[in-house]
Write an enzyme that holds these catalytic residues in place. Structure first.
Site, PDB file in Angstrom:
ATOM      1  N   ARG A 182       0.816  -1.222   0.000  1.00  0.00           N
ATOM      2  CA  ARG A 182       0.000   0.000   0.000  1.00  0.00           C
ATOM      3  C   ARG A 182       0.848   1.269   0.000  1.00  0.00           C
ATOM      4  NH1 ARG A 182      -2.463  -3.545  -1.344  1.00  0.00           N
ATOM      5  NH2 ARG A 182      -4.437  -4.382  -0.579  1.00  0.00           N
ATOM      6  N   SER A 231     -11.489   1.365   2.552  1.00  0.00           N
ATOM      7  CA  SER A 231     -10.789   0.902   3.755  1.00  0.00           C
ATOM      8  C   SER A 231     -10.171   2.088   4.490  1.00  0.00           C
ATOM      9  CB  SER A 231      -9.702  -0.104   3.385  1.00  0.00           C
ATOM     10  OG  SER A 231     -10.266  -1.285   2.851  1.00  0.00           O
ATOM     11  N   GLU A 301      -5.197   4.480   6.020  1.00  0.00           N
ATOM     12  CA  GLU A 301      -5.083   4.240   4.583  1.00  0.00           C
ATOM     13  C   GLU A 301      -5.728   5.393   3.820  1.00  0.00           C
ATOM     14  OE1 GLU A 301      -6.508   0.844   1.382  1.00  0.00           O
ATOM     15  OE2 GLU A 301      -5.612   0.197   3.279  1.00  0.00           O
TER      16      GLU A 301
END
Length: 322
Positions: A182, A231, A301
């Site tokens: 990520r 998310s 995130e």
């Protein structure tokens, strides 16, 4: 408190006159982000194409803040707004996806992830099905190495085209992007404009079946019809964010109009009238409770940006990183 967008444009009078894109002062970011919350952009600029964006970057002094957004799926904007320019890459100038040879696709940074999955299906290219379940745009996918179902963006990237703050073109290889979980270590000052993907040939029926499974799973376990940014937190090593949130008793937790979804508790939702302050306060409350319960520090995130309203502040939870 930031000055008006009109005042900023007046300071740059004449420097932006040749642009073909749209300049809009004092535009509410709640109209752009999927959370439908947050203060205004001082000035919103939507360039017509890469050439127009380059001209804009060359015209705007580097000391003026500049933020680039795509389709707004993973942004939490604070209620005081975003100073300087917010550049939004439009679907018209940056949203195309085309097949350039048997195994390669080129996609603009504003192309929705789902559009890339659909183009790959049409081209008979496998292992793009995961994009069918990611609610975002390709620019964001490149920046955060988006992934799902065991596949990540970095596995498909050949090269990325970008502009720097001076409007100069750069072409980055997969290695240049510096991918990790990520994350990309490519300079945050680079504005991604397009990407060349490499796929592998596959049977269309198999690809379609994989996409259908992704869609079914997403609709079954995620609040896809809510105002959400996707998310909220990255998965910690060795566990899932939602599991730790659930164990800490935060499923369904509310702050004002913000709530951790009952369906998937790593998804934060705007139940109707949430402010940016509600959403960020909820997120920090969840981080604190998870750390208190399990000793795990969750990392955002979702990207948080902008100014707090006058008199508002949120103390970020500073748990020990383990």
């Amino acid at each position: 408190m930031m000055e008006s967008g009109e005042a900023l444009l007046k300071k740059l009078d004449g420097r932006l006159s040749g642009l073909r894109g749209r300049l809009t002062p004092d535009t509410g970011m709640d109209k752009i982000t999927w959370f439908r919350a947050g203060g205004p952009a001082q000035v919103l600029f939507q360039p017509s194409d890469e050439e127009d964006l380059s001209a804009f970057l060359k015209a705007v002094p580097e000391e003026i803040p500049l933020l680039v957004v795509g389709i707004g799926s993973n942004l939490l904007v604070r209620d005081g707004g975003v100073p300087g320019f917010v550049v939004r890459l439009s679907a018209k100038g940056f949203g195309e996806v085309e097949q350039v040879c048997d195994t390669q696709l080129r996609a603009g940074a504003a192309a929705p992830d789902k559009r890339v999955a659909a183009a790959a299906l049409e081209a008979g290219l496998a292992d793009f099905h995961f994009y069918h379940g990611i609610p975002g745009g390709i620019g964001g996918a490149l920046r955060m190495n988006a992934g799902a179902n065991g596949v990540e963006t970095r596995e498909r990237v050949v090269e990325v085209r970008a502009l720097d703050r001076k409007g100069e073109v750069h072409v980055l290889s997969n290695a240049d992007m510096g991918y990790a979980y990520r994350h990309s270590s490519a300079s945050p000052d680079l504005i991604f404009t397009s990407v060349l993907f490499e796929g592998v040939p596959g049977e269309r029926d198999d690809i379609r079946r994989a996409m259908d499974e992704v869609q079914h799973h997403r609709e079954t376990v995620q609040p896809v019809r809510e105002k959400t940014g996707g998310s909220t937190f990255k998965n910690p090593e060795g566990t899932s964010a939602w599991k730790e949130i659930d164990k800490a008793g935060c499923r369904g937790l509310r702050v004002g109009g913000a709530q951790m979804s009952e369906m998937h508790c790593n998804f934060m939702i705007n139940t109707g009238n949430a402010t940016g302050h509600d959403l960020e306060t909820l997120g920090e409350t969840v981080r604190a409770r998870v750390f208190e319960n399990s000793g795990i520090r969750l990392h955002w995130e979702i990207k948080r940006l902008g100014l707090f309203r006058e008199g508002e502040q949120i103390e970020e939870f500073l748990g020990k990183i383990i």
